[in-house]
Design a protein around this motif. Structure first.
Motif, PDB file in Angstrom:
ATOM      1  N   GLY A  94       0.733  -1.290  -0.071  1.00 11.97           N
ATOM      2  CA  GLY A  94       0.388  -0.124   0.209  1.00 11.97           C
ATOM      3  C   GLY A  94       0.393   1.276   0.391  1.00 11.97           C
ATOM      4  N   PRO A  95       0.533   2.867  -0.234  1.00 14.49           N
ATOM      5  CA  PRO A  95       0.868   3.740  -0.310  1.00 14.49           C
ATOM      6  C   PRO A  95       2.009   3.459   1.331  1.00 14.49           C
ATOM      7  CG  PRO A  95      -1.137   4.258   0.070  1.00 14.49           C
ATOM      8  CD  PRO A  95      -1.176   2.781  -0.024  1.00 14.49           C
ATOM      9  N   GLY A  96       3.111   4.451   1.264  1.00 14.23           N
ATOM     10  CA  GLY A  96       3.950   4.231   2.667  1.00 14.23           C
ATOM     11  C   GLY A  96       4.005   2.980   2.787  1.00 14.23           C
ATOM     12  N   ARG A  97       3.667   1.930   2.652  1.00 10.57           N
ATOM     13  CA  ARG A  97       3.633   0.256   3.012  1.00 10.57           C
ATOM     14  C   ARG A  97       5.497  -0.055   2.430  1.00 10.57           C
ATOM     15  NH1 ARG A  97       0.468   0.115   7.555  1.00 10.57           N
ATOM     16  NH2 ARG A  97      -1.442  -0.080   6.790  1.00 10.57           N
ATOM     17  N   PRO A  98       5.772  -1.657   2.612  1.00 16.51           N
ATOM     18  CA  PRO A  98       6.894  -1.208   2.526  1.00 16.51           C
ATOM     19  C   PRO A  98       7.522  -2.527   1.240  1.00 16.51           C
ATOM     20  CG  PRO A  98       6.499  -2.932   4.413  1.00 16.51           C
ATOM     21  CD  PRO A  98       5.226  -1.952   4.239  1.00 16.51           C
ATOM     22  N   ILE A  99       6.144  -2.371   0.353  1.00 23.93           N
ATOM     23  CA  ILE A  99       5.747  -2.880  -0.836  1.00 23.93           C
ATOM     24  C   ILE A  99       5.302  -1.934  -1.149  1.00 23.93           C
ATOM     25  CG2 ILE A  99       5.093  -4.665  -3.120  1.00 23.93           C
ATOM     26  CD1 ILE A  99       5.645  -6.802  -1.433  1.00 23.93           C
ATOM     27  N   ILE A 379      12.680  -5.699   6.895  1.00 21.52           N
ATOM     28  CA  ILE A 379      13.802  -6.239   5.763  1.00 21.52           C
ATOM     29  C   ILE A 379      13.436  -5.990   4.749  1.00 21.52           C
ATOM     30  CG2 ILE A 379      14.239  -8.800   5.764  1.00 21.52           C
ATOM     31  CD1 ILE A 379      13.963  -8.759   8.153  1.00 21.52           C
ATOM     32  N   VAL A 380      12.025  -6.505   4.121  1.00 26.64           N
ATOM     33  CA  VAL A 380      10.931  -6.747   3.375  1.00 26.64           C
ATOM     34  C   VAL A 380      11.658  -4.739   2.813  1.00 26.64           C
ATOM     35  CG1 VAL A 380       9.215  -6.572   2.138  1.00 26.64           C
ATOM     36  CG2 VAL A 380      10.043  -8.259   3.141  1.00 26.64           C
ATOM     37  N   ASP A 385      14.211  -1.376  -0.970  1.00 25.41           N
ATOM     38  CA  ASP A 385      14.943  -0.198  -0.942  1.00 25.41           C
ATOM     39  C   ASP A 385      16.362  -0.176  -2.293  1.00 25.41           C
ATOM     40  OD1 ASP A 385      13.424   1.490  -0.164  1.00 25.41           O
ATOM     41  OD2 ASP A 385      14.124   1.535   1.765  1.00 25.41           O
ATOM     42  N   ALA A 386      17.446  -1.306  -1.591  1.00 25.32           N
ATOM     43  CA  ALA A 386      18.865  -1.195  -1.945  1.00 25.32           C
ATOM     44  C   ALA A 386      18.253  -2.040  -3.644  1.00 25.32           C
ATOM     45  CB  ALA A 386      19.195  -2.473  -1.332  1.00 25.32           C
TER      46      ALA A 386
ATOM     47  N   THR B  75      18.039  -5.100   6.977  1.00 18.88           N
ATOM     48  CA  THR B  75      16.932  -4.144   6.648  1.00 18.88           C
ATOM     49  C   THR B  75      17.803  -2.802   5.829  1.00 18.88           C
ATOM     50  OG1 THR B  75      16.129  -4.968   8.722  1.00 18.88           O
ATOM     51  CG2 THR B  75      16.137  -2.189   7.660  1.00 18.88           C
ATOM     52  N   LYS B  76      19.647  -3.173   5.835  1.00 19.32           N
ATOM     53  CA  LYS B  76      20.257  -1.856   5.068  1.00 19.32           C
ATOM     54  C   LYS B  76      20.234  -2.605   3.494  1.00 19.32           C
ATOM     55  CE  LYS B  76      23.257  -1.062   8.635  1.00 19.32           C
ATOM     56  NZ  LYS B  76      24.695  -1.448   9.531  1.00 19.32           N
TER      57      LYS B  76
END
Lengths: 397, 232
Positions: A94-99, A379-380, A385-386, B75-76
């Motif tokens: 969802g918006p702002g959620r991990p995915i 973690i997700v 992000d990476a 997490t990083k």
């Protein structure tokens, strides 16, 4: 009794409607685009129901496929059209959620064999005009993934930024990376394994036998005969539900507490809270799920053995994979214990893959992947992000 | 296993306070060729992997025993798996990496010899940093205090420590000979975190080095014998 019959009819019509004309976008694949099944037959014509969230970016690079588990569906992050409840992974997607649907274009498709709009045993067989029932071919996890790949082709998406899912959804993630390594940039198999264990097959068989032992099942022809094996399916769900939790979680939630009474009734009423809870799980499940679909999807999980497709050597399934993996397990998951995830990690390491692996401490059992687990979310988020940086996603669609 | 903290890193990047901090991180990073593929065994919270990625453009992977460390790394966005150096290195293929790093972890392994052998098998080169138990401060504590030594770097009591296989620089050089490792480079740091002179004899390093960092490679010729190379 009349009221009970009415309920049955209402349930089955609501489901039948959802199976053929779901409240989701649908893609019809005509006879020119058959789905070749592992069972050696072609499914054609067939349809896939799906949901999407967020926007596809200009490079078509930010698509994330979310694969659902055994009794899940495409309604990941919207109100469920049958139950009226929130989507099954609203905490994750969802918006702002991990995915994050502000950044990624999320696609979720109902799997082949299910009952929420993608072709399955409760869909109408175009050859007969009647529900397929057991005439529907037995499907596998690979069939599910091949169908999803056809959906992506239809949507004009060449490669996925990520594929994520837990349990049966995690099996699909692994199958995606093995079948279409070039189409998957990042993979998140959660609380899953590369094969169903003997114990898990055994649990599934108990569930299937419960369904089939219900006289209302009618050899799988209940939709034609206007019955519904509610009791059998409810018992199957009750048994399965125990395997999704843990001893510790059941004790924490219920202990030996009585339900609305202070003394035992010396009967077979639901004296204990845990009994009442399981009965509720069973009866609410039959409102939204098709008994035959339960047979087909548990079967698909039982048949899943990724290494078997690669000469028994799991590492070959991931050989030279360009995909980056984040494997996640939960300490109290005894359905897909950490050892299963570790086997995935070993095979990936042997193939030189880029893999992260985290085991999350929780007493919530297998179901933890669906629940509020801040460490899972962190973690997700961090992994995506990476991966997004590596993919060159700029964060805006 | 020892965990690296940001605090340690700050000290390592700065002038380094006497006797404190993880001064070896940057030294280890300096030994790694830019752009190479690296496995950090016992990677803690991932600081070395972060430094390697940012400063050397390294494609890094990690193994860490502690669940907290792993989850922090993942997490990083680091490619780190939960695992044990003693049991899990066997799953990695030969020559899978350019470098395998064991930073302040050797003394916490159950089978240091096997770990070192796996490192030399998996990586074309191995980098090992460890606290030198032959350091004068440690010798003095045993000699005059009569008790198991504790220092800023090694603060644990003997009955509650992850460190079960301490060695001296001299011991480590002997192990390198046993496993057929060629010493390509070595650095020793004194109690103030300064490098000892390269020309100083090994006995001097063994007495005044508080920590040591070794860059190793497979030496097929010297396999099973003591290496003659000075390595400094």
């Amino acid at each position: 009794m009349a009221e009970a019959n009415l309920t049955i009819i209402r349930d089955s019509t609501a489901r039948a409607r959802e199976a053929d004309s779901p409240r989701s976008p649908v893609v019809h694949f005509g006879s020119d685009r058959p789905l070749r099944l592992d069972a050696g037959v072609e499914l054609s014509p067939f349809q896939i129901a799906y949901q999407t969230y967020g926007k596809l970016d200009a490079n078509r690079a930010n698509a994330v496929m979310v694969c659902h588990a055994l009794t899940g569906d495409q309604h990941v992050a919207n109100v469920h059209p049958v139950t009226g409840k929130p989507g099954w992974w609203e905490t994750m997607v969802g918006p702002g959620r991990p995915i994050d649907t502000d950044r990624y274009f999320v696609i979720s498709a109902n799997v082949i064999g299910s009952c929420m709009g993608t072709s399955g045993p409760s869909s109408t067989n175009p050859a007969t005009g009647k529900p397929w029932g057991l005439a529907f071919p037995v499907v596998t996890v690979r069939d599910m993934v091949n169908a999803q790949a056809m959906l992506l082709d239809h949507l004009g998406i060449e490669s996925l930024f990520a594929v994520a899912g837990g349990s049966l959804g995690g099996m699909q993630v692994l199958q995606w990376t093995a079948s279409y390594p070039q189409r998957v940039f990042a993979a998140l198999p959660i609380a899953t394994g590369t094969r169903h264990s003997a114990q898990n097959i055994a649990f599934h068989e108990v569930g299937r036998q419960a369904v089939m032992a219900d006289p209302e099942w009618r050899g799988g022809r209940y939709l034609l005969e206007h019955t519904n094996p509610r009791r059998g399916l409810a018992v199957a769900r009750m048994g399965a539900h125990i395997t999704y939790l843990s001893d510790a979680a059941l004790h924490r939630k219920f202990g030996r507490k009585f339900q609305d009474r202070s003394n035992p009734t010396f009967s077979f009423d639901a004296d204990f809270e845990v009994e009442s809870y399981l009965r509720h799980q069973g009866s609410s499940f039959v409102e939204r799920f098709d008994a035959n679909s339960y047979l087909y999807l548990t079967r698909a999980m039982d048949y899943f053995d990724l290494a078997a497709d690669y000469g028994g050597v799991l590492a070959r399934a991931f050989k030279d994979t360009p995909t980056r993996f984040c494997v996640i397990s939960f300490t109290s998951d005894w359905l897909f214990p950490t050892s299963e995830s570790r086997a995935i990690v070993h095979a990936l390491n042997a193939g030189g893959a880029r893999v992260s692996f985290a085991e999350i401490t929780t007493d919530k059992g297998h179901d933890a992947f669906l629940l509020d687990e801040p460490e899972l979310f962190a973690i997700v988020r961090g992994f995506l992000d990476a991966a997004g940086k590596a993919r060159g996603l700029n964060g805006k669609p | 296993m020892l965990t690296r903290t940001t605090h340690d890193l700050t000290m390592a990047e700065g002038a380094r306070a006497p006797g404190g901090g993880r001064v070896d991180l940057l030294l280890v990073a300096d030994m790694v060729e830019p752009g190479s593929k690296v496995l950090d065994v016992g990677c803690g919270d991932g600081e070395l992997l972060r430094i390697l990625a940012e400063r050397r453009g390294v494609d890094g992977r990690g193994i860490e025993l502690s669940r907290e460390g792993v989850n922090e790394c993942v997490t990083k966005g680091l490619a780190v798996v939960q695992g044990d150096a003693d049991t899990d290195l066997v799953d990695y293929p030969d020559d899978g990496f350019d470098y395998v790093i064991l930073s302040q972890t050797l003394q916490a392994t159950r089978h240091p010899r096997q770990v070192l052998e796996h490192m030399l098998r998996i990586g074309r080169r191995a980098v090992v940093s460890f606290p030198n138990f032959g350091f004068w401060g440690i010798r003095l504590q045993i000699l005059f205090g009569g008790r198991m030594p504790t220092t800023n770097n090694l603060p644990y009591t003997w009955y509650d420590t992850p460190n079960i296989h301490f060695c001296t620089i001299k011991d480590f050089r002997q192990l390198c000979g046993v496993v057929g490792a060629r010493m390509e480079r070595a650095i020793a740091l004194n109690a103030w975190g300064r490098r000892l002179r390269l020309t100083a004899p090994w006995w001097f390093w063994n007495l005044f080095g508080e920590q040591a960092v070794f860059l190793l490679s497979r030496d097929k010729k010297a396999n099973g014998r003591r290496s003659n190379s000075s390595g400094k």
